[in-house]
Design an enzyme around this catalytic site. Sequence first.
Site, PDB file in Angstrom:
ATOM      1  N   LEU A  39       0.865  -1.175   0.000  1.00 52.64           N
ATOM      2  CA  LEU A  39       0.000   0.000   0.000  1.00 52.64           C
ATOM      3  C   LEU A  39       0.905   1.229   0.000  1.00 52.64           C
ATOM      4  O   LEU A  39       1.827   1.326   0.811  1.00 52.64           O
ATOM      5  CB  LEU A  39      -0.898  -0.003   1.242  1.00 52.64           C
ATOM      6  CG  LEU A  39      -2.042   1.021   1.309  1.00 52.64           C
ATOM      7  CD1 LEU A  39      -2.964   0.904   0.107  1.00 52.64           C
ATOM      8  CD2 LEU A  39      -2.832   0.844   2.602  1.00 52.64           C
ATOM      9  N   ASP A  40       0.677   2.148  -0.939  1.00 51.61           N
ATOM     10  CA  ASP A  40       1.535   3.323  -1.079  1.00 51.61           C
ATOM     11  C   ASP A  40       1.657   4.096   0.232  1.00 51.61           C
ATOM     12  O   ASP A  40       0.696   4.154   1.015  1.00 51.61           O
ATOM     13  CB  ASP A  40       0.983   4.275  -2.149  1.00 51.61           C
ATOM     14  CG  ASP A  40       1.198   3.746  -3.563  1.00 51.61           C
ATOM     15  OD1 ASP A  40       1.979   2.795  -3.720  1.00 51.61           O
ATOM     16  OD2 ASP A  40       0.574   4.295  -4.493  1.00 51.61           O
ATOM     17  N   PRO A  41       2.808   4.733   0.476  1.00 50.40           N
ATOM     18  CA  PRO A  41       2.991   5.512   1.713  1.00 50.40           C
ATOM     19  C   PRO A  41       1.927   6.592   1.907  1.00 50.40           C
ATOM     20  O   PRO A  41       1.519   6.861   3.037  1.00 50.40           O
ATOM     21  CB  PRO A  41       4.380   6.139   1.526  1.00 50.40           C
ATOM     22  CG  PRO A  41       5.095   5.191   0.623  1.00 50.40           C
ATOM     23  CD  PRO A  41       4.056   4.662  -0.320  1.00 50.40           C
ATOM     24  N   ALA A  43      -1.106   6.473   1.101  1.00 53.56           N
ATOM     25  CA  ALA A  43      -2.434   5.880   1.247  1.00 53.56           C
ATOM     26  C   ALA A  43      -2.540   5.279   2.643  1.00 53.56           C
ATOM     27  O   ALA A  43      -1.544   4.882   3.247  1.00 53.56           O
ATOM     28  CB  ALA A  43      -2.656   4.799   0.197  1.00 53.56           C
TER      29      ALA A  43
END
Length: 308
Positions: A39-41, A43
Amino acid sequence: MPVIGFLNLNKPLGWTSHDCVAKVRGVLKTKKVGHGGTLDPKASGVLPLAVGRATRLLQYLPNRKAYEATVRFGLSTTTDDLEGDVITQQAVPHLSLAQIEAVIPQFLGRIEQIPPQYSAIQVGGKRLYDLARAGVEIEVPSREVEVMGIEVLQWQPGEFPELRLGIRCGGGTYIRAIARDLGAVLGAGATLAQLERTQSSGFHLADSISLEALIAQVERREDIGPLLFPPEVAIADLPQVRLPEHLAQRWCLGQRFELEQNQANREADSLAVFREDGQFLGIGTWKIGDSTMDTTPKFAPKLVFFNS
């Protein structure tokens, strides 16, 4: 007693998935922690973590995700979110919700998608974000992803209007790319302004726990067992086989044997194996004998999780 199971973590903004794994390893004092989907930082939301021997089951987690995403129109960036450098910026006060709803069906089903230049995908053995940061221009290959549903949750008109969407999709789908491509189709430009993962691999945001709450519970020396989901949640999508005691013991010892099953189960590469009393044992598969004379598929262990 070793800690085994899945932790439904609510990843905070600014943390990488690896940061969360490292932190939980320290908090639980165990090296065996892994995550079930990056999961992207920038997000937040559901990040399933496997603890202990449950890490062996990460590959079998259901491949379904759900997000709530805010798309900002009139703006495009190098990273397809607000972290990147601005490529184009032009007010689009004329853009209407009706125009957007008319093109959303183009993003449903199995679609071809080009991942963002700044992503963790590897090309030629190197991560795209490393190549992008080094100034290396590369043509990112498209890939097929599946989007099961897109729902409009909120519309805010203006010079740079924003649209909040609920998106259900398969693994590997980039919501940043959906935002970018939606703006391109509309000729307005768009980028992802905010992202929260509400579901991942069968885990839901409503049942998640924050890092702060986890740390506090451990510091109070409270049992974290109730926070962990049992290992078998990872195999919810697999067909099941239940073995009587005598066969369960043979299977756990690595033996192969003939087993009467329906046709669907016989075609499956991986099956969840349970003892008759409901005890999860591991993952089984079908194997042909080593002899050319033996062509009957035998049921065999692929991953023995618990001994019978």
